[in-house]
Design a protein around this motif. Structure first.
Motif, PDB file in Angstrom:
ATOM      1  N   GLN A   1     -12.349  -5.112   6.824  1.00 60.50           N
ATOM      2  CA  GLN A   1     -11.159  -5.036   5.534  1.00 60.50           C
ATOM      3  C   GLN A   1     -11.874  -4.749   4.132  1.00 60.50           C
ATOM      4  O   GLN A   1     -11.430  -4.154   3.518  1.00 60.50           O
ATOM      5  CB  GLN A   1     -10.391  -6.328   5.608  1.00 60.50           C
ATOM      6  CG  GLN A   1      -9.102  -6.120   4.703  1.00 60.50           C
ATOM      7  CD  GLN A   1      -8.235  -7.324   4.822  1.00 60.50           C
ATOM      8  OE1 GLN A   1      -8.524  -8.199   5.487  1.00 60.50           O
ATOM      9  NE2 GLN A   1      -7.180  -7.377   4.259  1.00 60.50           N
TER      10      GLN A   1
ATOM     11  N   ALA B   1     -11.074   1.594  -2.652  1.00 64.62           N
ATOM     12  CA  ALA B   1     -12.172   1.729  -1.858  1.00 64.62           C
ATOM     13  C   ALA B   1     -12.612   3.395  -1.538  1.00 64.62           C
ATOM     14  O   ALA B   1     -11.829   4.181  -1.548  1.00 64.62           O
ATOM     15  CB  ALA B   1     -11.976   1.273  -0.177  1.00 64.62           C
TER      16      ALA B   1
ATOM     17  N   PRO C   1     -14.707   5.133   4.213  1.00 59.26           N
ATOM     18  CA  PRO C   1     -15.676   4.236   4.862  1.00 59.26           C
ATOM     19  C   PRO C   1     -16.896   5.338   5.161  1.00 59.26           C
ATOM     20  O   PRO C   1     -16.516   6.502   5.623  1.00 59.26           O
ATOM     21  CB  PRO C   1     -14.846   3.851   5.982  1.00 59.26           C
ATOM     22  CG  PRO C   1     -13.835   4.432   6.128  1.00 59.26           C
ATOM     23  CD  PRO C   1     -13.399   5.205   5.056  1.00 59.26           C
TER      24      PRO C   1
ATOM     25  N   ARG D   1      -6.395  -6.402  -5.282  1.00 66.09           N
ATOM     26  CA  ARG D   1      -6.373  -5.085  -4.579  1.00 66.09           C
ATOM     27  C   ARG D   1      -7.454  -4.250  -4.849  1.00 66.09           C
ATOM     28  O   ARG D   1      -8.028  -4.250  -6.023  1.00 66.09           O
ATOM     29  CB  ARG D   1      -5.065  -4.502  -5.335  1.00 66.09           C
ATOM     30  CG  ARG D   1      -4.418  -3.482  -4.668  1.00 66.09           C
ATOM     31  CD  ARG D   1      -3.023  -2.871  -5.346  1.00 66.09           C
ATOM     32  NE  ARG D   1      -3.018  -3.071  -6.681  1.00 66.09           N
ATOM     33  CZ  ARG D   1      -2.030  -2.297  -7.369  1.00 66.09           C
ATOM     34  NH1 ARG D   1      -1.404  -1.428  -6.792  1.00 66.09           N
ATOM     35  NH2 ARG D   1      -2.164  -2.425  -8.797  1.00 66.09           N
TER      36      ARG D   1
ATOM     37  N   GLN E   1       0.818  -1.153  -0.135  1.00 66.81           N
ATOM     38  CA  GLN E   1       0.024   0.042  -0.080  1.00 66.81           C
ATOM     39  C   GLN E   1       0.906   1.160  -0.077  1.00 66.81           C
ATOM     40  O   GLN E   1       0.516   2.186  -0.729  1.00 66.81           O
ATOM     41  CB  GLN E   1      -0.958  -0.245   1.494  1.00 66.81           C
ATOM     42  CG  GLN E   1      -2.013  -0.829   1.215  1.00 66.81           C
ATOM     43  CD  GLN E   1      -2.955  -0.634   2.144  1.00 66.81           C
ATOM     44  OE1 GLN E   1      -2.774  -0.185   3.315  1.00 66.81           O
ATOM     45  NE2 GLN E   1      -3.931  -1.500   2.418  1.00 66.81           N
TER      46      GLN E   1
ATOM     47  N   LEU F   1     -15.692  -1.169  -4.815  1.00 65.54           N
ATOM     48  CA  LEU F   1     -14.547  -1.811  -5.104  1.00 65.54           C
ATOM     49  C   LEU F   1     -14.049  -2.007  -6.372  1.00 65.54           C
ATOM     50  O   LEU F   1     -14.970  -2.095  -7.138  1.00 65.54           O
ATOM     51  CB  LEU F   1     -14.299  -3.000  -4.021  1.00 65.54           C
ATOM     52  CG  LEU F   1     -15.233  -4.145  -4.695  1.00 65.54           C
ATOM     53  CD1 LEU F   1     -14.758  -5.277  -5.279  1.00 65.54           C
ATOM     54  CD2 LEU F   1     -16.120  -4.570  -3.325  1.00 65.54           C
TER      55      LEU F   1
ATOM     56  N   LYS G   1     -14.734  -3.278   3.366  1.00 65.01           N
ATOM     57  CA  LYS G   1     -15.153  -1.885   3.419  1.00 65.01           C
ATOM     58  C   LYS G   1     -14.255  -0.849   3.262  1.00 65.01           C
ATOM     59  O   LYS G   1     -14.513   0.349   3.117  1.00 65.01           O
ATOM     60  CB  LYS G   1     -16.139  -1.715   4.495  1.00 65.01           C
ATOM     61  CG  LYS G   1     -15.572  -1.658   6.025  1.00 65.01           C
ATOM     62  CD  LYS G   1     -16.834  -0.882   6.746  1.00 65.01           C
ATOM     63  CE  LYS G   1     -15.972  -0.422   7.892  1.00 65.01           C
ATOM     64  NZ  LYS G   1     -16.764   0.338   8.821  1.00 65.01           N
ATOM     65  N   GLY G   2     -12.795  -1.309   3.497  1.00 62.59           N
ATOM     66  CA  GLY G   2     -12.168  -0.339   3.409  1.00 62.59           C
ATOM     67  C   GLY G   2     -11.720   0.486   4.977  1.00 62.59           C
ATOM     68  O   GLY G   2     -11.046   1.832   4.836  1.00 62.59           O
TER      69      GLY G   2
ATOM     70  N   THR H   1      -6.906   3.876   4.001  1.00 59.87           N
ATOM     71  CA  THR H   1      -8.560   3.725   3.789  1.00 59.87           C
ATOM     72  C   THR H   1      -8.672   3.801   2.357  1.00 59.87           C
ATOM     73  O   THR H   1      -9.799   3.827   1.895  1.00 59.87           O
ATOM     74  CB  THR H   1      -9.151   4.860   4.466  1.00 59.87           C
ATOM     75  OG1 THR H   1      -8.766   5.786   4.293  1.00 59.87           O
ATOM     76  CG2 THR H   1      -9.145   4.589   5.986  1.00 59.87           C
ATOM     77  N   GLY H   2      -7.508   4.022   1.572  1.00 56.99           N
ATOM     78  CA  GLY H   2      -7.734   4.155   0.132  1.00 56.99           C
ATOM     79  C   GLY H   2      -7.517   3.065  -0.797  1.00 56.99           C
ATOM     80  O   GLY H   2      -7.896   3.223  -2.084  1.00 56.99           O
ATOM     81  N   MET H   3      -6.929   1.907  -0.201  1.00 58.08           N
ATOM     82  CA  MET H   3      -6.691   0.832  -0.780  1.00 58.08           C
ATOM     83  C   MET H   3      -7.115  -0.372  -0.043  1.00 58.08           C
ATOM     84  O   MET H   3      -6.505  -0.481   1.253  1.00 58.08           O
ATOM     85  CB  MET H   3      -5.214   0.745  -1.233  1.00 58.08           C
ATOM     86  CG  MET H   3      -4.911  -0.429  -2.009  1.00 58.08           C
ATOM     87  SD  MET H   3      -5.582  -0.918  -3.521  1.00 58.08           S
ATOM     88  CE  MET H   3      -5.109   0.303  -4.700  1.00 58.08           C
ATOM     89  N   ILE H   4      -7.497  -1.319  -0.462  1.00 54.51           N
ATOM     90  CA  ILE H   4      -7.629  -2.726   0.315  1.00 54.51           C
ATOM     91  C   ILE H   4      -6.719  -3.691  -0.437  1.00 54.51           C
ATOM     92  O   ILE H   4      -7.062  -3.852  -1.662  1.00 54.51           O
ATOM     93  CB  ILE H   4      -9.096  -3.295   0.463  1.00 54.51           C
ATOM     94  CG1 ILE H   4      -9.766  -1.969   0.985  1.00 54.51           C
ATOM     95  CG2 ILE H   4      -9.069  -4.419   1.404  1.00 54.51           C
ATOM     96  CD1 ILE H   4     -11.562  -2.220   0.850  1.00 54.51           C
TER      97      ILE H   4
END
Length: 519
Positions: free
Chosen positions: A230, A430, A433, A427, A208, A389, A232-233, A216-219
């Motif tokens: 996880q 997201a 949240p 990847r 990341q 996503l 939902k970001g 919070t911008g990438m899962i």
């Protein structure tokens, strides 16, 4: 990746795909061959040559062990210490901005500080010549994914031992602020003695950082094993690893994944909203305490899971209770006392010399086990939220097929593993949240009543509410005013779905649409 005319085929699930696809819509596999790392041999050879130039004089790169959407792993020889190592190279198109490289280094070095007998150690972390790479201990053994691929029923003793050792390793990492974020069978390796060895610790978060995305911008994770929070970001802690390991345990017990679907969206949606299928309905004679432990660890709400991995380890194997060491307590290297009722620590899980003293058995090997009676543990299933996503790919170590964890004979060296492509990590981009704790408790009276709309579709489409574009599905609990609203779902080549609904206050309205092809 197979091609036939303009068609492609997913290597993981063999689903036919449109030419030019980047991801398999059925299983989420990356079918690009890894971004700028082409899937052909010339691309891999070029990467190997570039890596060799960067490590010249330190390592001799020998061959490719495996590759996937988020990198490649090479076997190399350490010229100074005269040992084999594995070098994991992240995609060459990762940004080399100075600040991003610094963040990557920080996250990777944090993971590299982990020192545990069930964790594959990271020897070196480098960002050089346009490449980010890790030098790790080389494990010539097999993975739990290989064992599960044999489709043989695993003994309860085997399942307990694997989960216990993996949980202890994760607990060690969590105590040091490291969350794995991608626990799955492919990342659970076995050495030649059958000991569990977890790999890819911290690499998801380092990736990341290297990709330039915030937390919070990438899962990054694997849909089939991803915890609801996880997906939902949201903020992720060690309880997300616990959920993922419980999914691994569910599959080991039943031979099936708890949630499947024809797309990544569907799988994640089920993780969020559907209850775990009962283990007893899938396999008979499973100890109740084990089923309850898996169920509690797979609670939708993190607060309803076990507080620590040590508690989870104790729940799955009550005869070997584990407690997390107190702050400042030095427990490295401590062995369990002979009495099995005594408490061990997570810092030395594989040095246990008490019963059972045999190594992890081969898949399906019967090992007598006494009947156990334990007090039931409560299982609570909560509901969380999934955010819009996309999908990408990531890498686990290449693995050898058809070889379960071997007994501890060192006389039979493993055959060289073939090139493996790992497909099941994605990847996920997201959006931020939603407002936290919306469902936790009754909030103070709001100035105006509010409603929520959840929309999903197959195949995935773009959602409009009252003509406003709210993004691709799944759209989860989109806040709207109480009253009548119009939902529209569009996708090129498919007929548009439109519906007008009445939205009450504080009672989410959920809709799932199947889009019909045009013509």
């Amino acid at each position: 990746m197979g091609t036939a005319g303009s068609a492609m085929e997913c290597l993981k699930c063999h689903t036919p795909l449109p030419d030019g696809s980047k991801f398999c819509y059925a299983c989420g596999a990356d079918v690009t061959g890894g971004g700028t790392m082409r899937s052909d041999s010339s691309g891999t050879e070029g990467l190997m040559q570039k890596l060799q130039r960067l490590v010249e004089g330190k390592y001799k790169v020998e061959r490719l062990l495996g590759k996937g959407g988020m990198g490649a792993v090479f076997l190399a020889h350490d010229l100074t210490l005269e040992r084999e190592v594995a070098i994991k190279v992240l995609p060459p198109d990762i940004s080399m901005d100075a600040q991003i490289v610094k963040r990557f280094q920080q996250e990777a070095k944090t993971a590299a500080k982990l020192d545990h007998t069930n964790i594959i150690p990271i020897y070196r972390v480098e960002s050089d010549g346009g490449l980010n790479y890790f030098v790790m201990k080389y494990i010539a053994g097999t993975s739990l994914e290989d064992v599960l691929d044999q489709k043989q029923q695993l003994t309860i003793d085997y399942i307990q031992r694997v989960l216990w050792e993996a949980a202890c390793a994760l607990g060690h990492a969590h105590q040091r602020g490291v969350v794995h974020r991608d626990v799955k069978p492919a990342n659970i390796m076995f050495d030649h003695d059958g000991r569990v060895m977890l790999t890819d610790f911290g690499i998801s978060k380092a990736l990341q950082a290297a990709s330039g995305f915030t937390g919070t911008g990438m899962i990054i994770g694997t849909p089939h094993y991803m915890a609801p929070e996880q997906a939902k970001g949201g903020v992720v802690d060690g309880r997300a690893d616990q959920y993922s390991l419980a999914v691994v345990g569910y599959r080991m017990i039943t031979g099936e994944l708890p949630y499947t679907g024809d797309s990544v969206h569907t799988i994640l949606y089920k993780h969020i909203f559907e209850e775990m299928p009962r283990i007893s309905a899938k396999r008979e004679l499973v100890p109740e305490f084990l089923s309850l432990a898996i169920g509690r660890a797979m609670s939708k709400e993190p607060d309803q899971r076990f507080a620590t991995m040590e508690e989870f380890a104790t729940a799955v194997w009550p005869e070997q209770p584990v407690t997390a060491p107190k702050p400042g307590e030095k427990t490295k290297g401590r062995r369990l006392p002979p009495a099995p009722a005594r408490t061990a620590t997570a810092d030395a899980p594989t040095e246990v010399t008490t019963a059972p003293t045999t190594p992890i058995p081969r898949a399906g090997m019967a090992i007598p086990a006494a009947q156990r009676e334990r007090s039931p543990l409560g299982m609570v299933i909560g509901a969380l939220v999934v955010v819009a996503l996309g999908a990408g790919g990531y890498l686990a170590l290449g693995r050898k097929p058809a070889a379960p964890p071997p007994a501890p004979q060192a006389s039979q060296p493993p055959a060289p593993p073939p090139v493996a492509v790992v497909h099941d990590t994605v990847r996920v981009a997201a959006t931020p949240p939603p407002a936290p704790a919306r469902r936790q408790s009754a909030p103070p009276a709001a100035p105006a009543a509010q409603g929520f709309i959840t929309v999903n579709s197959e195949p995935p489409g773009t959602v409009f509410i009252d003509g406003r574009d709210v993004g691709s599905v799944p759209v989860i609990e989109e806040p709207v005013s109480v009253g009548r609203h119009t939902i529209r779902v569009e996708r090129p080549g498919f007929k548009t779905k439109t519906e007008t609904i009445d939205v009450p206050a504080n009672n989410p309205v959920r809709r799932r649409y199947v889009l019909d092809p045009e013509g």
